[in-house]
Scaffold this motif. Structure first.
Motif, mmCIF file in Angstrom:
data_model
loop_
_atom_site.group_PDB
_atom_site.id
_atom_site.type_symbol
_atom_site.label_atom_id
_atom_site.label_comp_id
_atom_site.label_asym_id
_atom_site.label_seq_id
_atom_site.Cartn_x
_atom_site.Cartn_y
_atom_site.Cartn_z
ATOM 1 N N LYS A 53 0.756 -1.268 -0.025
ATOM 2 C CA LYS A 53 -0.150 0.191 -0.013
ATOM 3 C C LYS A 53 0.881 1.217 0.098
ATOM 4 N N TYR A 54 1.954 1.313 0.672
ATOM 5 C CA TYR A 54 2.898 2.428 0.749
ATOM 6 C C TYR A 54 4.115 2.676 -0.014
ATOM 7 N N SER A 55 3.773 1.464 -1.109
ATOM 8 C CA SER A 55 4.992 1.454 -2.082
ATOM 9 C C SER A 55 4.700 2.298 -2.946
ATOM 10 N N GLY A 102 9.062 2.415 -0.457
ATOM 11 C CA GLY A 102 8.064 3.324 -0.612
ATOM 12 C C GLY A 102 8.262 4.771 -0.129
ATOM 13 N N MET A 103 7.091 5.215 0.626
ATOM 14 C CA MET A 103 6.976 6.673 1.071
ATOM 15 C C MET A 103 7.699 6.840 2.152
ATOM 16 N N GLY A 104 8.019 5.684 2.985
ATOM 17 C CA GLY A 104 8.604 5.873 4.408
ATOM 18 C C GLY A 104 7.899 6.509 5.394
ATOM 19 N N ILE A 105 8.415 6.552 6.741
ATOM 20 C CA ILE A 105 7.834 7.151 7.819
ATOM 21 C C ILE A 105 8.389 8.380 8.113
ATOM 22 N N ARG A 164 -1.850 7.372 12.195
ATOM 23 C CA ARG A 164 -1.718 7.372 10.798
ATOM 24 C C ARG A 164 -0.565 8.261 10.607
ATOM 25 N N ALA A 165 0.564 8.060 9.628
ATOM 26 C CA ALA A 165 1.606 9.037 9.801
ATOM 27 C C ALA A 165 0.972 10.292 8.865
ATOM 28 N N ARG A 166 1.581 11.480 8.834
ATOM 29 C CA ARG A 166 1.106 12.592 8.028
ATOM 30 C C ARG A 166 1.197 12.091 6.632
ATOM 31 N N ASN A 167 2.366 11.595 5.964
ATOM 32 C CA ASN A 167 2.276 11.594 4.794
ATOM 33 C C ASN A 167 1.344 10.418 4.065
ATOM 34 N N ALA A 168 1.001 9.324 4.972
ATOM 35 C CA ALA A 168 -0.047 8.482 4.695
ATOM 36 C C ALA A 168 -1.384 9.118 4.712
ATOM 37 N N ARG A 169 -1.550 9.953 5.684
ATOM 38 C CA ARG A 169 -3.231 10.703 5.757
ATOM 39 C C ARG A 169 -3.114 11.613 4.599
ATOM 40 N N GLU A 227 -7.202 5.707 2.379
ATOM 41 C CA GLU A 227 -7.619 4.499 2.924
ATOM 42 C C GLU A 227 -6.736 3.831 3.909
ATOM 43 N N GLY A 228 -7.270 3.945 5.324
ATOM 44 C CA GLY A 228 -6.457 3.225 6.514
ATOM 45 C C GLY A 228 -7.287 3.505 7.586
ATOM 46 N N THR A 229 -6.929 2.455 8.952
ATOM 47 C CA THR A 229 -7.689 2.679 10.072
ATOM 48 C C THR A 229 -6.333 3.131 10.894
ATOM 49 N N GLY A 230 -5.236 2.732 11.004
ATOM 50 C CA GLY A 230 -4.143 2.737 11.884
ATOM 51 C C GLY A 230 -4.338 1.686 12.835
ATOM 52 N N LEU A 231 -5.100 0.590 12.509
ATOM 53 C CA LEU A 231 -5.269 -0.532 13.449
ATOM 54 C C LEU A 231 -4.175 -1.551 13.151
ATOM 55 N N GLY A 232 -3.686 -1.677 12.014
ATOM 56 C CA GLY A 232 -2.679 -2.942 11.637
ATOM 57 C C GLY A 232 -1.497 -2.968 12.406
ATOM 58 N N LEU A 233 -0.906 -1.597 12.318
ATOM 59 C CA LEU A 233 0.359 -1.968 13.243
ATOM 60 C C LEU A 233 0.107 -2.279 14.741
ATOM 61 N N TYR A 234 -0.820 -1.869 15.274
ATOM 62 C CA TYR A 234 -1.275 -1.892 16.631
ATOM 63 C C TYR A 234 -1.466 -3.355 16.783
ATOM 64 N N ILE A 235 -2.125 -4.267 15.938
ATOM 65 C CA ILE A 235 -2.408 -5.376 15.927
ATOM 66 C C ILE A 235 -1.187 -6.115 15.700
ATOM 67 N N THR A 239 11.800 -0.896 6.361
ATOM 68 C CA THR A 239 11.939 -2.284 6.775
ATOM 69 C C THR A 239 11.273 -2.675 8.225
ATOM 70 N N PHE A 240 10.476 -3.680 8.131
ATOM 71 C CA PHE A 240 10.030 -4.019 9.619
ATOM 72 C C PHE A 240 10.680 -5.363 9.692
ATOM 73 N N LYS A 241 11.215 -5.419 10.973
ATOM 74 C CA LYS A 241 11.798 -6.807 11.485
ATOM 75 C C LYS A 241 11.046 -7.296 12.638
HETATM 76 P P1 ADP Z 1 -2.958 1.779 8.046
HETATM 77 O O1 ADP Z 1 -4.725 1.295 8.159
HETATM 78 O O2 ADP Z 1 -3.278 3.214 8.191
HETATM 79 O O3 ADP Z 1 -2.256 1.240 7.309
HETATM 80 P P2 ADP Z 1 -1.500 0.843 10.066
HETATM 81 O O4 ADP Z 1 -1.588 0.401 11.639
HETATM 82 O O5 ADP Z 1 -1.196 -0.489 9.455
HETATM 83 O O6 ADP Z 1 -2.630 1.337 9.783
HETATM 84 O O7 ADP Z 1 -0.093 1.755 9.899
HETATM 85 C C1 ADP Z 1 0.053 2.847 10.614
HETATM 86 C C2 ADP Z 1 0.537 3.957 9.822
HETATM 87 O O8 ADP Z 1 2.134 3.528 9.919
HETATM 88 C C3 ADP Z 1 0.406 3.996 8.540
HETATM 89 O O9 ADP Z 1 -0.691 4.952 8.462
HETATM 90 C C4 ADP Z 1 1.305 4.599 7.848
HETATM 91 O O10 ADP Z 1 1.490 6.180 8.118
HETATM 92 C C5 ADP Z 1 2.614 3.824 8.492
HETATM 93 N N1 ADP Z 1 3.079 2.736 7.800
HETATM 94 C C6 ADP Z 1 2.895 1.506 8.136
HETATM 95 N N2 ADP Z 1 3.649 0.744 7.227
HETATM 96 C C7 ADP Z 1 4.168 1.552 6.612
HETATM 97 C C8 ADP Z 1 5.155 1.245 5.327
HETATM 98 N N3 ADP Z 1 5.554 0.060 5.009
HETATM 99 N N4 ADP Z 1 5.609 2.355 4.835
HETATM 100 C C9 ADP Z 1 5.568 3.694 5.179
HETATM 101 N N5 ADP Z 1 4.454 3.840 6.245
HETATM 102 C C10 ADP Z 1 3.849 2.832 6.769
#
Ligand code: ADP
Length: 431
Positions: free
Chosen positions: A339-341, A366-369, A383-388, A393-401, A424-426
């Motif tokens: 999604k963020y590529s 991709g766009m980075g954080i 959600r990071a400002r560049n993603a917003r 489309e996004g809820t900000g729940l994914g990384l919390y999960i 890179t997520f490790k």
């Molecule tokens: P979302 O539904 O917004 O993707 P996530 O909880 O999965 O929610 O991610 C939270 C935020 O972390 C995203 O909105 C985005 O700002 C940032 N993020 C997560 N993964 C990436 C990624 N691979 N590249 C850039 N930003 C990311």
């Protein structure tokens, strides 16, 4: 008393100065009125000089006495201020509505204030001499050992959520903060502990999570029914409906899909928050799980023109873990990476296995954080400002999960990211 004496001394000095002034005035008047013969002039002058020297001596003596008294007064007043500040502190410590506890270097309780006594439901002095860490329950044993180790090393603890055991067998949730300080007299380390009762907030949070869980469960049934009906409609009316109508049906289909994913996220979040997730370990073919997840993301990959590369060590194709949690972790990281590529990007998934750990990395270019948003990344609904800005489309729940799932499995997660360069997520899981 001292102040009165100073007043008297000040008055004496002023009186002496006035007498001297009048005598001098009388002397000058007599001199001008009757004149002075040259024979007696030196006697007059000598008398005047002796008188002035005596006057100066008395004044200097008095001045010294006044300054000595002023110093004594200042010292006494400072002591009074210190004493009253100390009394005020003791009073605040005793009567504060926040429970306070003073402990020694090994965690033994030195004193408790009234609020602490009430919180623990004990009598005055009943806790003295007991070890505070015996009354605290954390997530697990390690949690409490970690807290006491931190204290022994002289480090502070801030707002740690723990439970405390009370004398009647009940428990309360508290935010524990522990500050260390040194007793200058005996050069010994002590601890000042504050406990803020958050049981009510916890209960409200729990009620909210239960509501979300219930609502999500209830929503699942009609959603599944709608999906089936739509599939039937697709199958049966293939030849009867127009292309335009088909488009609308597809739109309904993709929105139902999105709703399904959202409901699943709500359910996962409430499960983690209620602590009802029970880990079920089983052998998992890691490579197969990744392939399935890639398939599920097929439409996203096409939409973003992203390709996926797998780089697995030979021994890293299988793992013993909870299959559902593992899917949550990899699925969310993979979806985000796509999604963020940027268009045409490549996502690389790597896996390595060592003796006691399984290491997974998901890297994109991709766009980075943005640096200033990185600290909050695992916070719920962040959600990071560049993603917003660029990916609505996004809820900000994914990384919390993902973070909750990794912690439930006893693992660790970290990331490296640079804006417009990639992320890179490790993940490191115990095996
Ligand atoms: P979302 O539904 O917004 O993707 P996530 O909880 O999965 O929610 O991610 C939270 C935020 O972390 C995203 O909105 C985005 O700002 C940032 N993020 C997560 N993964 C990436 C990624 N691979 N590249 C850039 N930003 C990311």
């Amino acid at each position: 008393m001292k102040q009165k004496r100073t007043f008297e001394e000040g008055t004496t000095l002023r009186a002496a100065a006035m007498i001297a002034f009048f005598l001098l005035l009388a002397f000058i008047t007599l001199w001008l009125r009757f004149g002075v013969d040259s024979e007696n002039l030196h006697n007059y002058l000598f008398g005047a000089i002796v008188f002035c020297v005596a006057l100066v001596t008395v004044s200097v003596f008095q001045a010294f006495k006044i300054s000595e008294n002023a110093e004594a007064i200042t010292e006494k007043m400072s002591q009074q201020i210190i004493d009253s500040a100390h009394d005020l502190f003791v009073e605040l410590y005793k009567k504060s509505p926040v429970p306070y506890i003073l402990i020694d270097r090994s965690g033994l309780i030195d004193s408790t204030n009234i609020a602490a006594i009430r919180l623990f439901k004990v009598g005055v002095g009943e806790l003295d001499g007991k070890n505070i860490f015996e009354f605290i329950e954390g997530d697990d044993e390690v949690h409490i050992d970690f807290l006491s180790d931190k204290f022994i090393k002289g480090l502070s603890i801030n707002d740690e959520e723990v439970r405390i055991k009370r004398s009647d067998g009940t428990t309360r949730w508290v935010l524990l903060s522990l500050f260390t300080f040194n007793d200058e007299k005996n050069a010994e380390q002590h601890g000042f502990l504050t406990l803020v009762d958050i049981t009510r907030q916890k209960d409200i949070d729990k009620a909210k999570s239960e509501f979300v869980s219930l609502a999500s469960h209830q929503l699942r049934t009609p959603l599944t029914a709608m999906k089936w009906s739509l599939e039937l409609l697709f199958e049966k009316s293939k030849d009867e409906i127009s292309e335009g109508e088909m488009k609308y049906l597809s739109k309904i289909g993709s929105n139902l899909e999105r709703m399904g994913l959202l409901i699943n996220d709500f359910l996962s979040v409430s499960k983690f928050e209620l602590g009802t997730y029970s880990v079920e370990l089983a052998p998992v073919n890691f490579s197969e799980v990744v392939d399935e997840l890639i398939d599920e993301n097929d439409h996203r990959m096409k939409e973003h023109e992203v390709t996926i590369e797998k780089r697995f060590d030979q021994n890293a194709t299988s793992i013993t873990s909870d299959p559902q949690l593992l899917r949550m972790i990899i699925g969310n990281l993979l979806t985000n990476a796509i999604k963020y590529s940027h268009k045409g990007g490549t996502v690389v998934i790597t896996a390595e296995k060592e003796e006691h750990k399984f290491m997974i990395a998901v890297a994109d270019s991709g766009m980075g954080i943005p640096l200033e948003d990185q600290e909050m990344l695992f916070t719920k609904m962040f959600r990071a400002r560049n993603a917003r800005r660029d990916v609505p489309e996004g809820t900000g729940l994914g990384l919390y999960i993902v973070d909750s799932a990794v912690r439930t499995l006893g693992g660790k997660i970290s990331f490296d990211s640079a804006e417009n360069k990639g992320t890179t997520f490790k993940v490191e899981l115990p095996v």
